[in-house]
Enzyme design. Structure first.
Site, PDB file in Angstrom:
ATOM      1  N   ASP A 118       0.786  -1.250   0.000  1.00 54.74           N
ATOM      2  CA  ASP A 118       0.000   0.000   0.000  1.00 54.74           C
ATOM      3  C   ASP A 118       0.817   1.300   0.000  1.00 54.74           C
ATOM      4  O   ASP A 118       0.499   2.231   0.756  1.00 54.74           O
ATOM      5  CB  ASP A 118      -0.938   0.025   1.205  1.00 54.74           C
ATOM      6  CG  ASP A 118      -1.926  -1.129   1.219  1.00 54.74           C
ATOM      7  OD1 ASP A 118      -1.911  -1.938   0.288  1.00 54.74           O
ATOM      8  OD2 ASP A 118      -2.716  -1.211   2.183  1.00 54.74           O
ATOM      9  N   CYS A 172      -1.966  -2.433   7.941  1.00 56.33           N
ATOM     10  CA  CYS A 172      -1.893  -3.321   6.776  1.00 56.33           C
ATOM     11  C   CYS A 172      -0.599  -4.130   6.721  1.00 56.33           C
ATOM     12  O   CYS A 172      -0.613  -5.294   6.328  1.00 56.33           O
ATOM     13  CB  CYS A 172      -2.089  -2.510   5.498  1.00 56.33           C
ATOM     14  SG  CYS A 172      -3.744  -1.756   5.422  1.00 56.33           S
ATOM     15  N   LYS A 200      -7.232  -4.965  -2.484  1.00 56.75           N
ATOM     16  CA  LYS A 200      -7.955  -5.387  -1.285  1.00 56.75           C
ATOM     17  C   LYS A 200      -8.894  -4.270  -0.820  1.00 56.75           C
ATOM     18  O   LYS A 200      -8.741  -3.125  -1.216  1.00 56.75           O
ATOM     19  CB  LYS A 200      -6.981  -5.762  -0.171  1.00 56.75           C
ATOM     20  CG  LYS A 200      -6.016  -4.658   0.233  1.00 56.75           C
ATOM     21  CD  LYS A 200      -4.904  -5.190   1.111  1.00 56.75           C
ATOM     22  CE  LYS A 200      -3.968  -4.091   1.588  1.00 56.75           C
ATOM     23  NZ  LYS A 200      -4.579  -3.140   2.502  1.00 56.75           N
ATOM     24  N   HIS A 228     -10.848   0.789  -2.472  1.00 54.86           N
ATOM     25  CA  HIS A 228     -12.172   0.837  -1.863  1.00 54.86           C
ATOM     26  C   HIS A 228     -13.234   1.447  -2.789  1.00 54.86           C
ATOM     27  O   HIS A 228     -12.966   2.449  -3.452  1.00 54.86           O
ATOM     28  CB  HIS A 228     -12.140   1.688  -0.589  1.00 54.86           C
ATOM     29  CG  HIS A 228     -11.276   1.152   0.497  1.00 54.86           C
ATOM     30  ND1 HIS A 228     -11.426  -0.111   1.016  1.00 54.86           N
ATOM     31  CD2 HIS A 228     -10.250   1.724   1.185  1.00 54.86           C
ATOM     32  CE1 HIS A 228     -10.520  -0.290   1.976  1.00 54.86           C
ATOM     33  NE2 HIS A 228      -9.802   0.803   2.098  1.00 54.86           N
ATOM     34  N   ASP A 246      -4.755  -0.859  -1.609  1.00 61.78           N
ATOM     35  CA  ASP A 246      -6.072  -0.567  -1.062  1.00 61.78           C
ATOM     36  C   ASP A 246      -6.939  -0.042  -2.208  1.00 61.78           C
ATOM     37  O   ASP A 246      -6.526   0.884  -2.923  1.00 61.78           O
ATOM     38  CB  ASP A 246      -5.933   0.498   0.034  1.00 61.78           C
ATOM     39  CG  ASP A 246      -6.460   0.032   1.372  1.00 61.78           C
ATOM     40  OD1 ASP A 246      -6.591  -1.184   1.580  1.00 61.78           O
ATOM     41  OD2 ASP A 246      -6.725   0.900   2.232  1.00 61.78           O
ATOM     42  N   HIS A 279     -10.594   7.165   1.817  1.00 64.98           N
ATOM     43  CA  HIS A 279      -9.250   7.041   1.249  1.00 64.98           C
ATOM     44  C   HIS A 279      -9.184   5.917   0.222  1.00 64.98           C
ATOM     45  O   HIS A 279      -9.967   4.989   0.257  1.00 64.98           O
ATOM     46  CB  HIS A 279      -8.223   6.782   2.359  1.00 64.98           C
ATOM     47  CG  HIS A 279      -8.393   5.456   3.042  1.00 64.98           C
ATOM     48  ND1 HIS A 279      -9.336   5.248   4.028  1.00 64.98           N
ATOM     49  CD2 HIS A 279      -7.773   4.257   2.866  1.00 64.98           C
ATOM     50  CE1 HIS A 279      -9.278   3.989   4.441  1.00 64.98           C
ATOM     51  NE2 HIS A 279      -8.350   3.362   3.741  1.00 64.98           N
TER      52      HIS A 279
END
Length: 204
Positions: free
Chosen positions: A8, A151, A106, A48, A46, A81
């Protein structure tokens, strides 16, 4: 065979980002140097959706840092974020990506957060990272990136549970440190679980 897992290193986790890790940008040159020592490099990202349940903005009256129960799991609420397709979700422009074999995204399920590069926080959603590594003969992993107390920590712990000899590269990670001493507490947790703590200069 060994692999480097870069966790990340995205704009939103770097200074000026939505969920900035203090001094997070200082690890980028170190990670670039480390990559030269590995034939096998992968990264996590990441990724989202805007309606993700871990975002405080999606819960009326809730603030960043408060806790809720999300899909049966105690969940801290974060600033919005690493939204899919946003500049904040992109890897930092100075991070070398040429050697990467794959990127594992993820946090794509709005109903559950996902810190680890291997599994979501319910330990049900599988990114495919473990299978990919094992299919390529990887037995040993070195983990670096952001953030050490979330993470990175959970990627290290899941690496151990998946049977990999697992190392944390100490100088190539930084912590969010929402609470004082989170960095040290995470380090102790990883070490007690069986992780080796190494420095980038000691990697052969």
């Amino acid at each position: 065979m060994k692999a480097l897992i870069i966790v990340d290193v995205q704009n939103d986790f770097l200074p000026g980002g939505a969920l900035a890790v203090k001094e997070g940008d200082q690890i980028i040159p170190i990670i670039n140097q480390i990559q030269e020592k590995f034939d096998f490099v992968v990264a996590t990202q990441d990724w989202h959706p805007e309606d993700h349940g871990s975002f405080a903005a999606n819960h009326s009256g809730k603030e960043v840092g408060e806790f809720i129960i999300l899909n049966g799991v105690n969940q801290i609420l974060w600033p919005t974020h690493c939204v899919q397709g946003s500049l904040g979700a992109e890897f930092h422009k100075d991070l070398m990506t040429e050697k990467w074999k794959a990127v594992f995204q993820k946090g794509t399920n709005p109903l559950v957060d996902s810190y680890s590069g291997f599994f979501d926080n319910n330990n049900k959603g599988d990114t495919g990272l473990s299978k990919f590594l094992k299919n390529n003969g990887i037995e040993e992993v070195f983990v670096c990136g952001l953030a050490e107390d979330y993470c990175v920590k959970f990627t290290v712990l899941d690496g151990l549970s998946e049977g990999f000899k697992t190392h944390l590269i100490l100088d190539a990670t930084r912590a969010v440190n929402i609470y004082e001493n989170d960095f040290a507490k995470a380090m102790i947790e990883m070490k007690n679980a069986g992780a080796n703590i190494v420095h980038s200069t000691n990697i052969e």
